[in-house]
Scaffold this motif. Sequence first.
Motif, PDB file in Angstrom:
ATOM      1  N   PRO A  32       0.766  -1.203  -0.129  1.00 20.38           N
ATOM      2  CA  PRO A  32      -0.146   0.055  -0.066  1.00 20.38           C
ATOM      3  C   PRO A  32       0.967   1.349  -0.200  1.00 20.38           C
ATOM      4  CG  PRO A  32      -0.992  -1.654   1.431  1.00 20.38           C
ATOM      5  CD  PRO A  32       0.296  -2.278   0.992  1.00 20.38           C
ATOM      6  N   GLY A  33       0.492   2.148  -0.869  1.00 16.85           N
ATOM      7  CA  GLY A  33       1.465   3.542  -0.948  1.00 16.85           C
ATOM      8  C   GLY A  33       2.195   3.284  -2.459  1.00 16.85           C
ATOM      9  N   GLU A  61     -10.461   1.249  -8.280  1.00 24.45           N
ATOM     10  CA  GLU A  61     -10.575   2.335  -7.381  1.00 24.45           C
ATOM     11  C   GLU A  61     -12.027   2.193  -6.408  1.00 24.45           C
ATOM     12  OE1 GLU A  61      -9.257   7.104  -7.341  1.00 24.45           O
ATOM     13  OE2 GLU A  61     -10.509   6.199  -9.080  1.00 24.45           O
ATOM     14  N   HIS A  64     -11.506   0.113  -3.686  1.00 26.41           N
ATOM     15  CA  HIS A  64     -10.383   0.490  -2.785  1.00 26.41           C
ATOM     16  C   HIS A  64      -9.219  -0.276  -2.834  1.00 26.41           C
ATOM     17  CE1 HIS A  64     -13.559   3.145  -1.118  1.00 26.41           C
ATOM     18  NE2 HIS A  64     -14.178   2.212  -0.748  1.00 26.41           N
ATOM     19  N   GLU A  65      -8.683  -0.836  -4.095  1.00 19.79           N
ATOM     20  CA  GLU A  65      -7.515  -1.485  -4.143  1.00 19.79           C
ATOM     21  C   GLU A  65      -6.634  -0.699  -4.705  1.00 19.79           C
ATOM     22  OE1 GLU A  65      -8.302  -5.683  -6.037  1.00 19.79           O
ATOM     23  OE2 GLU A  65     -10.156  -4.828  -6.210  1.00 19.79           O
ATOM     24  N   ILE A  67      -5.566   3.870  -5.619  1.00 21.67           N
ATOM     25  CA  ILE A  67      -6.057   5.254  -5.452  1.00 21.67           C
ATOM     26  C   ILE A  67      -5.265   6.157  -6.610  1.00 21.67           C
ATOM     27  CG2 ILE A  67      -6.054   7.274  -3.984  1.00 21.67           C
ATOM     28  CD1 ILE A  67      -5.855   5.537  -1.805  1.00 21.67           C
ATOM     29  N   SER A  79      -3.665   0.317  -2.819  1.00 24.08           N
ATOM     30  CA  SER A  79      -4.306   0.572  -1.553  1.00 24.08           C
ATOM     31  C   SER A  79      -4.953  -0.643  -0.966  1.00 24.08           C
ATOM     32  CB  SER A  79      -5.346   1.550  -1.817  1.00 24.08           C
ATOM     33  OG  SER A  79      -6.145   1.991  -0.689  1.00 24.08           O
ATOM     34  N   ASP A  80      -5.194  -0.595   0.238  1.00 22.02           N
ATOM     35  CA  ASP A  80      -5.784  -1.609   0.804  1.00 22.02           C
ATOM     36  C   ASP A  80      -7.126  -1.115   1.615  1.00 22.02           C
ATOM     37  OD1 ASP A  80      -4.910  -0.368   2.972  1.00 22.02           O
ATOM     38  OD2 ASP A  80      -3.726  -2.265   3.854  1.00 22.02           O
ATOM     39  N   ARG A  82      -7.450   1.491   3.517  1.00 18.70           N
ATOM     40  CA  ARG A  82      -7.168   1.906   4.685  1.00 18.70           C
ATOM     41  C   ARG A  82      -6.715   3.509   4.580  1.00 18.70           C
ATOM     42  NH1 ARG A  82      -4.114  -1.816   9.080  1.00 18.70           N
ATOM     43  NH2 ARG A  82      -5.496  -3.640   8.705  1.00 18.70           N
ATOM     44  N   GLU A  84      -4.534   6.502   5.604  1.00 16.93           N
ATOM     45  CA  GLU A  84      -2.998   6.550   6.186  1.00 16.93           C
ATOM     46  C   GLU A  84      -2.736   7.702   6.613  1.00 16.93           C
ATOM     47  OE1 GLU A  84       1.250   6.210   3.961  1.00 16.93           O
ATOM     48  OE2 GLU A  84       0.118   4.430   4.151  1.00 16.93           O
ATOM     49  N   GLN A 100      -5.501  11.495  -0.265  1.00 17.92           N
ATOM     50  CA  GLN A 100      -5.512  10.007  -0.518  1.00 17.92           C
ATOM     51  C   GLN A 100      -7.127   9.571  -1.457  1.00 17.92           C
ATOM     52  OE1 GLN A 100      -4.413   7.744   2.663  1.00 17.92           O
ATOM     53  NE2 GLN A 100      -3.652   9.494   3.725  1.00 17.92           N
TER      54      GLN A 100
END
Length: 270
Positions: A32-33, A61, A64-65, A67, A79-80, A82, A84, A100
Amino acid sequence: MADHIDTDRTATAANGLVHLIRVLIREQELQPGERLGSERALAKSLGVSRSDLRTALAVLESSHEVIRKIGRAGGTVVSDGRLERNINTVESLPTIARRQGMRVSSKVLQAVIAPASPSDVRLLRLPGEHPMIYDIIRLRYIEDRPLSLEKTHLPAYLFPQFLTRDLTAPFYTMFEREYGIRPCTVDEMLESVVGDEHENELLDIDPGTPLMRIHRIAYAADGCPFERAIDMYIADRMRFTMHHSGYVRLSATRDDARNVTRSDGPRPNG
């Protein structure tokens, strides 16, 4: 009839491309990120058009996989789902979420003026014999799902008429715009807890669900504390980060201590 067939083909192609991107993320072990790359490079590596790629990215998107961020530092990142957030940040939660590609909203549960507690007096350095504080509780949502319960204490003398304002708006923006108080530094303590019955009900979570609780004191540029808050986040909807400049090895500190001891000891003449 032809339009229906074309729509089915487009949907089938998009689903196949979504699968390929998921395989790419898994095989490259992207965290993630981390960036997937530019649209141009990604479309070329997958052998598809950028239009088809955008359709597949929109699907990812929505789940939420990934961004998609705009701007010079933007692009498509893994992304997972969450949110951040950095520890000791002076940014408001809506600002963090917006960067984000997410949306945070607030619901005010309580907003009263009350006598300061002994800990309020001490931690907020409140003047006078009987100081007052604003006691505000807000429920924060991420994409319309409960995210956190925020309990804030503010010195009443610093923020006159604060309870008459829109308390669903970001506080730090109001502090600076309406009162000339700009957050400069923040001290935060993070701990893992579980909520009580009332907190679980407000956050719509099962008993025993892990929460991350942050105790926060915010300071203005002159060092005056102006906010004391306790935020309780649903743990699996947040990720906390902390950036630092490095660390000192224990062995190195021992070596330094021995060198200091030797340098401070008796020296031979000459």
